[in-house]
Design an enzyme around this catalytic site. Structure first.
Site, PDB file in Angstrom:
ATOM      1  N   GLY B 221       0.829  -1.201   0.000  1.00 47.07           N
ATOM      2  CA  GLY B 221       0.000   0.000   0.000  1.00 47.07           C
ATOM      3  C   GLY B 221       0.866   1.255   0.000  1.00 47.07           C
ATOM      4  CB  SER B 222       0.180   4.585   1.382  1.00 52.51           C
ATOM      5  OG  SER B 222      -1.113   4.612   0.826  1.00 52.51           O
ATOM      6  CB  ALA B 223       4.300   1.319   3.495  1.00 56.35           C
ATOM      7  CE  LYS B 225       0.442   6.549  -1.761  1.00 62.60           C
ATOM      8  NZ  LYS B 225      -0.672   7.188  -1.045  1.00 62.60           N
ATOM      9  CG  ASP B 470      -2.975   5.671   3.432  1.00 61.26           C
ATOM     10  OD1 ASP B 470      -3.159   4.445   3.436  1.00 61.26           O
ATOM     11  OD2 ASP B 470      -2.335   6.262   2.569  1.00 61.26           O
TER      12      ASP B 470
END
Lengths: 459, 492
Positions: B221-223, B225, B470
């Site tokens: 997921g956003s980790a 990024k 998030d």
């Protein structure tokens, strides 16, 4: 035939009796056994077994009594036979005791000690009562009849581990086939001593092969059928092999005709092949011999033979030491058929060689008595008994080491098995008697201390 | 007849000679082959004939160690059985050492030392080969710190998830936790109790024997990024993280009509720093497409993605970043979706790369092995694994990650008086995202007196309460990360 009269004056030169040698060798044999017994205890429990004195005393007493019997009744007997038997028996007890430590709920050494005592008792009885081996010649046909009965009876008892070789009575089991060995040896020796010439020089010649007459051939074919019958009905490959080997050897020694060996081997091959392909129990033994590790590849774990080979391999040159191996992994027959694997693992190739040498010596001494004897029956009986020992050792040792297909048979003196121990003690007693007759000063003859050469064609 | 007797005797002698030759064959020439046969139990018996060496963890900040294993003599054929002092806590580190099922993890990787067969333990070279013997088992000192391990385990509190913590400058794995866990001691020994436990553990829906920290991959997921940001900085797509990007919100995936939404507001034309702070999907997806497939794959692989050969010393599952994708798939992959997956250890390495100026030290679990009497056998030295990004990109990312904790989605990880940088993430899983989402938090911490960050952590936890926001990463995973970092910095 009667025993020679003993009124003649003593000859000027006599063979030494060597009883002192026998006694000192016996002391050595007992000491080695006691040392082994102590070593097992030290390795297993860090302490000498409390009953080591009892064990040593018991074995020593047996040896001493047997020695006294020989000293008084067979003074000229070969001095090596008894010590070797005592040492092998003592070593067998040590090995069985050692395996008992792994199976505390199922001990075999005490029973084996009782059987050994019984064996020595029989030994003494034979040495004391049988003053001349030629007496046995009279009982040739009685012997073969008794042997047949002994071999047929187990067929009516349930099979154990696939073989019908046991008689069970009141929690007591015994293998009559073991005793049949001696009886058959007596019969063969007597029969062949009487029919040597007929077998060697009669009948038609077919393609360089002199066939004997039907009258003589009949009993031989009967014996062959008997061997195969034992194999089929009792599924006892080992005994069948033994009878046949014994018969072929004696036939050759009696007649000197190699043709017999050829015929014998051919018949044996045909019989073995047919039975090996038809009889599932025997067939599986052959399969196992061809590929001992098939069961491992099939994911069923190692077979007994594979476990046995593992034990031998673990022993290497010098062995793990008594009490330090894991031959108990072989399973249910570790103390009987596979006892040699324990010797191989814990005493190594060195110890195994010593054991084989002891057997070889015993066999050689038996043959030596045969060479020195003057009567054909005695010669053949000595050869037969020595050959029984050699064949037994070969069949079972070859079996557990993957040289030949495995057959159930007891390692003489070493293995757990009462009938076997008693039988082998009787064999030793007979060899003692035969060697005594062979080495004793011959009344009347020129006694030079050298055995007079016997002409090849002396009849 | 004499002649024939002699021949018969020779024949019998031949039989006995054959036996001797055959004995030599089996006992000498074929012995090694037979001894080495897998079905030969003697090796196994010898192996369990002595106590196994122990696995130690570090207690406190210094060199103090304590064992987490033991051995007990059962008196059975395979005598010595493995015991574990805190089985479930350290199971992802130690693995099990079972008479029935063999060994895993450190018990497996260092088995030679622990069981005493390793030639390094012998007094002389080739000693073991000659004597066929074994030395007393040696000990394995791990890099794990008990306080951190405990903090992570208690933080997960039995929920499905995992924690991996690293020392960024050395690659030492300070904590490796998988939850729910199991007690490896149940598998020690033989018999029905062991086989029943094995069957029960393997049949359990919660999969307690799965080492989620290194053997399981999750969509990050956003980790993820952080990886995309590093790629954008190093590729020159972004020069100034505080400069606006030309990203519309919502963002239509290239070549499709699919609209990529944001979970947070203020993402239109947001700068990279802002996009990291509030976790803008649109900006990061767009940047990933601008970096391009080739650049993104290279950047991800510099962090360790697509490496199936990483060993710590046990093998680590391959974290995945697809190498062939269309632009819309690349856009999704760049925000840790589509086929992008990562082990918790991999995400700890991402945080550690930022903390260690872009350099990833090779992660390892074994600090040193020692003989039973304490002499060191081997010592693991620090070595570089890969350079993930330029030092300047790392400096900029550290600032952005600190911003996340101070002002963004990761405020739950803040520790008083300590510089903490972090990144949240939420990942859906299951068919049509029906499974409970996984909440991620990756972070690093640097205490005031230290020149470099002392710890990097990745936490993933299955959180049924998490929504798509998030913020959930910050909600359930960040506190665990904070507890682990506090333990690392001695602020327990």
């Amino acid at each position: 035939m009667t025993a020679p009269t003993v009124d003649s004056p003593p000859p000027p030169l006599r063979l030494p009796k060597r009883r002192g040698v026998e006694l000192s060798l016996l002391v050595g044999a007992v000491l080695i056994s006691v040392y082994g017994y102590a070593a097992v205890g030290l390795a297993h429990d860090d302490a000498v077994p409390p009953d080591v004195a009892r064990y040593g005393g018991g074995l020593g007493l047996l040896a001493l009594v047997a020695h006294l019997a020989v000293r008084f009744r067979a003074p000229y007997a070969d001095p090596l036979l008894l010590p070797i038997a005592v040492l092998l028996n003592g070593l067998g007890l040590v090995l069985i005791y050692r395996l008992d430590l792994e199976t505390p709920s199922d001990t075999a050494a005490p029973t084996q000690l009782i059987w050994s005592t019984l064996g020595v008792a029989f030994f003494i009885v034979v040495v004391l009562l049988l003053r001349d081996h030629r007496v046995l010649q009279r009982y040739a046909y009685l012997s073969v009849a008794a042997a047949l009965v002994l071999m047929i009876v187990p067929i009516f008892f349930p099979a154990v581990n696939g073989a019908r070789i046991w008689i069970r009575a009141g929690g007591f089991s015994f293998q009559p086939g073991e005793f049949a060995k001696i009886l058959l040896a007596v019969f063969f020796a007597a029969y062949l001593a009487a029919n040597r010439n007929a077998l060697a020089y009669s009948g038609r010649t077919v393609w360089k092969l002199q066939l004997p007459t039907g009258r003589v051939l009949g009993p031989i074919v009967a014996i062959w059928l008997l061997s195969v019958g034992v194999l089929v009905l009792e599924r006892d490959l080992g005994t069948s092999l033994l009878f046949f080997g014994l018969f072929v050897i004696l036939l050759y020694v009696a007649t000197g005709r190699l043709g017999w060996i050829a015929v014998g081997l051919l018949l044996a091959a045909v019989g073995a092949f047919v039975v090996g392909s038809v009889e599932p129990h025997v067939h599986s033994r052959v399969e196992d011999w061809l590929d001992p590790f098939a069961t491992i590849d099939a994911g069923q774990g190692p077979s007994q033979l594979a476990q046995s080979l593992f034990a031998f391999a673990e022993g290497g040159m010098l062995g793990t030491g008594l009490g330090l191996g894991h031959s108990i992994l072989i399973g249910f027959a570790a103390k009987s058929d596979f006892i040699l694997a324990t010797a191989g693992e814990e005493l190594g190739l060195a110890g195994l060689t010593a054991v084989f040498m002891l057997y070889a010596l015993m066999v050689a001494r038996g043959y030596r008595a045969g060479l020195a004897l003057r009567d054909p029956f005695g010669q053949l009986l000595a050869v037969g008994l020595a050959s029984i020992l050699a064949l037994q050792v070969f069949v079972i040792a070859g079996g557990v080491m993957g040289l030949i297909p495995l057959t159930g048979m007891a390692m003489p003196f070493l293995a757990q098995g009462g009938s076997s121990v008693v039988t082998n003690w009787i064999i030793v007693a007979l060899l003692i008697r035969l060697s005594d007759q062979a080495r004793a000063p011959r009344p009347g003859g020129p006694e030079t201390g050298v055995i007079a050469p016997i002409a090849e064609d002396e009849q | 007849m004499i002649r024939y007797i002699r021949r018969a005797a020779a024949f019998c002698l031949l039989l006995l000679a054959a036996l001797l030759v055959n004995a030599a064959r089996v006992q000498v020439f074929e012995a090694d082959e037979l001894t080495g046969n897998s079905a030969n139990r003697r090796n196994t018996i010898a192996r369990y004939d002595q106590p196994r060496g122990n696995i130690l963890v570090r207690t406190g900040g210094g060199d103090a160690t304590a064992t987490v294993t033991g051995s007990k003599d059962t008196g059975e054929q395979l005598a010595w059985e493995r015991t574990y002092l805190h089985g479930p806590l350290y199971a992802p580190v130690t693995g099990y050492a079972s008479q029935t099922y063999g060994t895993t993890l450190i018990e497996n990787a260092e088995d030679g030392i622990l069981s005493g067969t390793d030639s390094l333990l012998a007094p002389l070279p080739l000693w073991n080969d000659l004597t066929r013997g074994r030395q007393p088992g040696g000990n394995v000192v791990t890099t794990v710190r008990s306080a951190m391990q405990r903090a992570a385990y208690q933080g997960l509190a039995g929920r499905k998830g995992a924690v991996a913590a690293l020392e960024p400058s050395t690659g030492k794995i300070l904590a490796l936790v998988s939850s729910p866990s199991y007690d490896p001691e149940q598998l020690s020994g033989t018999g029905s109790a062991v086989t029943d436990a094995w069957a029960r553990l393997n049949a359990s829906d919660s999969r307690p024997m799965l080492n989620r920290a290194i053997r399981q991959t999750y969509p990050p997921g956003s980790a993820f990024k952080i990886v995309t940001a590093a790629a954008a900085l190093d590729a020159g797509v972004v020069d100034d993280p505080d400069e606006e990007t030309d990203t519309p919100s919502p963002y239509v995936l290239p070549g499709t009509s699919t609209v990529l939404p944001n979970e947070s507001s203020g993402c239109e034309k947001a700068s990279l720093a802002e996009a990291i702070r509030v976790s803008c999907n649109t900006v990061m997806a767009h940047l990933g497409v601008e970096v391009g497939l080739h650049g993104m794959v290279e950047a991800a692989e510099r962090f360790g993605f697509n490496d199936d050969g990483l060993r710590i010393p046990s093998g680590v599952a391959k974290s995945n970043f697809d190498t062939e994708m269309s632009d819309d798939q690349l856009a999704q992959s760049s925000i840790g979706q589509f086929d992008t997956t990562a082990t918790p250890l991999q995400m700890a390495m991402v945080a550690a790369a930022v903390a260690n100026d872009g350099e990833i030290a090779h992660p390892h679990l074994v600090d040193r092995t020692v003989k039973h009497d304490g002499d060191t056998v081997s010592q693991t030295s620090t070595r570089s694994y890969r350079r993930a990004m330029s030092p300047s990109a790392a400096v900029q990312l550290r600032r952005m990650m600190v911003d996340v904790v101070e002002n963004g989605t990761g405020t739950n990880a803040a520790i008083d008086g300590v510089t903490v940088g972090g990144k949240t993430g939420t990942a859906q899983h299951g068919v049509d995202n029906t499974g409970a989402p996984y909440a991620w938090f990756i972070s690093w911490a640097q205490s005031a007196g230290s020149a470099t960050p002392e710890v990097a952590v990745a936490v993933v936890v299955e959180d049924a309460a998490a929504d798509r926001a998030d913020i959930s990463g910050g909600g359930s995973a960040a506190p665990i990360a904070r507890a682990v970092m506090e333990a690392a910095l001695g602020q327990e």
